[in-house]
Design an enzyme around this catalytic site. Structure first.
Site, PDB file in Angstrom:
ATOM      1  N   SER A 196      42.784  35.740  41.818  1.00  0.00           N
ATOM      2  CA  SER A 196      43.422  36.623  42.883  1.00  0.00           C
ATOM      3  C   SER A 196      44.309  37.660  42.376  1.00  0.00           C
ATOM      4  CB  SER A 196      44.391  35.359  43.856  1.00  0.00           C
ATOM      5  OG  SER A 196      44.411  36.004  45.123  1.00  0.00           O
ATOM      6  N   ASP A 206      34.345  32.989  49.596  1.00  0.00           N
ATOM      7  CA  ASP A 206      35.991  33.191  49.740  1.00  0.00           C
ATOM      8  C   ASP A 206      36.212  34.022  51.102  1.00  0.00           C
ATOM      9  OD1 ASP A 206      38.369  34.568  49.360  1.00  0.00           O
ATOM     10  OD2 ASP A 206      38.019  34.930  47.007  1.00  0.00           O
ATOM     11  N   HIS A 227      38.402  30.454  48.127  1.00  0.00           N
ATOM     12  CA  HIS A 227      39.386  31.589  47.310  1.00  0.00           C
ATOM     13  C   HIS A 227      39.869  30.638  46.248  1.00  0.00           C
ATOM     14  CE1 HIS A 227      41.477  34.932  46.333  1.00  0.00           C
ATOM     15  NE2 HIS A 227      42.870  34.512  46.652  1.00  0.00           N
TER      16      HIS A 227
END
Ligand SMILES: [Ca+2]
Length: 505
Positions: free
Chosen positions: A181, A392, A431
């Site tokens: 991320s 995601d 994610h």
């Protein structure tokens, strides 16, 4: 003689003083440029307790004894970069692993530090230069924004290598980055801007096109709230999810609850339009339109140029992250604090056409990490592993495909870069983890073998667990390859799959 040696060894272990190095406590006197070491103390095995943070506290019970070094870095007068460097007291593997952040950071990544030390690594993490999880720190503090954008990570890396060299008497043989991320963005930024900091980089689900990502994130909320009837309540997600699988699961040749390549799936949520009364099993007409918008990329309405890819079929169960009652704060912060510098900014007013250009102009490549030229990193023999979950719901996975493609193109084609960069798309993963697909894998070992033994990852085994028991394993394949069933044996065992280039649909 042997007894004396053992006594000496025992004394060395007690004082946490590696051969040729220095004691943990004496690191507090170490002088480094614009660095104040504020604490250096040995933490006994299993004794570390993380300060109260966000989310559930990770367990450190099986983390061996380490020397915990805290420091504050001030590369600018307004900088306040907090870092921690964790040095295994014994059993150091001779290597360094820096771990990445999430969101707007403002917090040390304790869990990943523990995971690295457990594997014998000397490890480092930074809070990215400020405290707190929003971007409000940036108002009136351009130097702190620079720290968040790239400087905190680079300075942490430089300081950590010096601290490691002092403690052990020699620096790390190999240095790695491991982040997802924001941590993925940080890793790509390092590869682009400081190509000699790391020998290998793991960049998961990178938020590396942050300006465009956050336009898209707010556009998702716009789609959901175009009119009062547009909003899709979470109780309808399972029905959309199920319909997407009915349309697409078999396209990859195997009905297994996974969509290997969602880009081949052209699912139209119109099939769910309510025929009778509204219910959780169907979508009203405005909700069909909202769902269609979520699956589509956001484009400049005038030029048609794509700003950011859309959600993929399979992601539905996670839509609440961006498609909830309000736009996600992590995304609106970019406009509130960086672009408009106005805490009263209203996300309903975002105009994707003009605000994308405005955000790009404001950022000027500071936070964004989209430079496709990785030649200096590759010339340093750097290896880059990217990964991204196809389901995601917070960062559209097509963004990783796009960046990977841009690097390949810049370097003269995918065949030219296969020895330096590989992308692993993960079917059914959310994610940075979670989801219905095999979502647990060891990228660090894959990267070690690539960097240290020149053994490029041909596949990486991923597993899925339920209630602590592994119920499925699968190979993850270097993009654009996908896992293909060999035709016999359990579909829950990786050995019955091979990585293959998909045939044209
Ligand atoms: Ca399938």
């Amino acid at each position: 003689m042997r007894t004396v040696w053992l006594l000496l060894a025992a004394a060395a272990a007690l004082s946490a003083e590696p051969a040729g190095g220095t004691s943990c406590e004496s690191l507090s006197k170490l002088a480094l440029p614009h660095t104040a070491i504020t604490d250096a103390q040995v933490v006994a095995a299993g004794e570390f307790v993380a300060p109260a943070g966000r989310g559930p506290a990770p367990s450190f019970k099986d983390v061996p004894s380490f020397c915990r070094v805290k420091a504050t870095l001030t590369p600018s007068a307004d900088s306040d970069i907090k870092i921690e460097v964790w040095l295994p007291v014994s059993g150091w593997n001779g290597k360094f692993q820096a771990v990445g952040n999430g969101g707007w950071a403002g917090i040390i990544s304790y869990g990943p530090l523990g995971a690295a030390v457990r594997r014998g690594y000397a490890a480092a993490s930074t809070d990215a230069g400020h405290v707190g999880g929003s971007a409000s720190f940036a108002l009136g503090h351009p130097e702190k924004l620079t720290d968040f954008a790239y400087r905190a990570v680079h300075e942490t890396t430089v300081a950590a290598k010096a601290i490691i060299a002092n403690f052990y008497g020699n620096g790390p043989r190999y240095s790695y980055w491991n982040g997802c991320s924001t941590g993925g963005r940080q890793g790509l930024k390092e590869a682009q801007r400081f190509p000699t900091d790391f020998d290998g980089i793991i960049a998961g689900a990178p938020a590396n096109y942050q300006m465009h990502l956050h336009v898209w994130s707010v556009a998702v909320a716009h789609a959901m709230h175009k009119e009062p009837g547009s909003y899709i309540p979470p109780e309808k997600y399972p029905a959309i999810h199920k319909a997407a699988f009915e349309a697409c699961d078999s396209l990859d040749g195997l009905k297994d609850g996974l969509i290997q390549d969602p880009t081949r799936c052209h699912f139209d949520p119109k099939v769910l339009e309510c025929k009778d009364a509204d219910s959780p099993a169907c979508l009203t007409e405005p909700q069909v339109e909202a769902a269609r918008k979520l699956y589509a990329p956001v484009k400049n309405s005038r030029t048609g140029v794509e700003i950011f890819p859309g959600m993929e079929p399979g992601s539905e169960l996670g839509w609440a992250g961006l498609a909830g009652p309000n736009a996600a704060a992590v995304a609106t912060d970019t406009f509130t604090y960086l672009v408009y510098k106005d805490p009263g900014w209203d996300w309903h007013t975002l105009n994707p056409d003009t605000d994308t250009a405005r955000a790009d102009k404001n950022d000027k490549g500071l936070i964004d990490a989209i430079d496709p030229n990785l030649k200096p990193f590759f010339s340093h023999e750097g290896k880059l592993i990217m990964y991204h979950g196809w389901s995601d719901p917070l960062i559209a996975p097509g963004n990783s495909v796009n960046y990977y493609g841009s690097v390949a193109k810049k370097m003269g084609g995918a065949s030219k870069t296969a020895d330096e960069i590989r992308l692993f798309m993960v079917p059914g993963m959310g994610h940075c983890g979670g989801g219905e697909g095999p979502n647990t894998f060891d990228m660090v070992s894959a990267l070690e073998q690539w960097v240290e033994q020149d053994h490029a990852p041909e596949q990486i085994i991923a597993s899925h667990s339920q209630n602590g028991t592994v119920d499925r394993t699968r190979p993850l394949c270097p993009y654009p390859q996908v896992a293909r069933y060999k035709g016999s044996g359990s579909i829950d065992e990786a050995a019955n799959f091979t990585c293959a280039t998909p045939t044209a649909p």
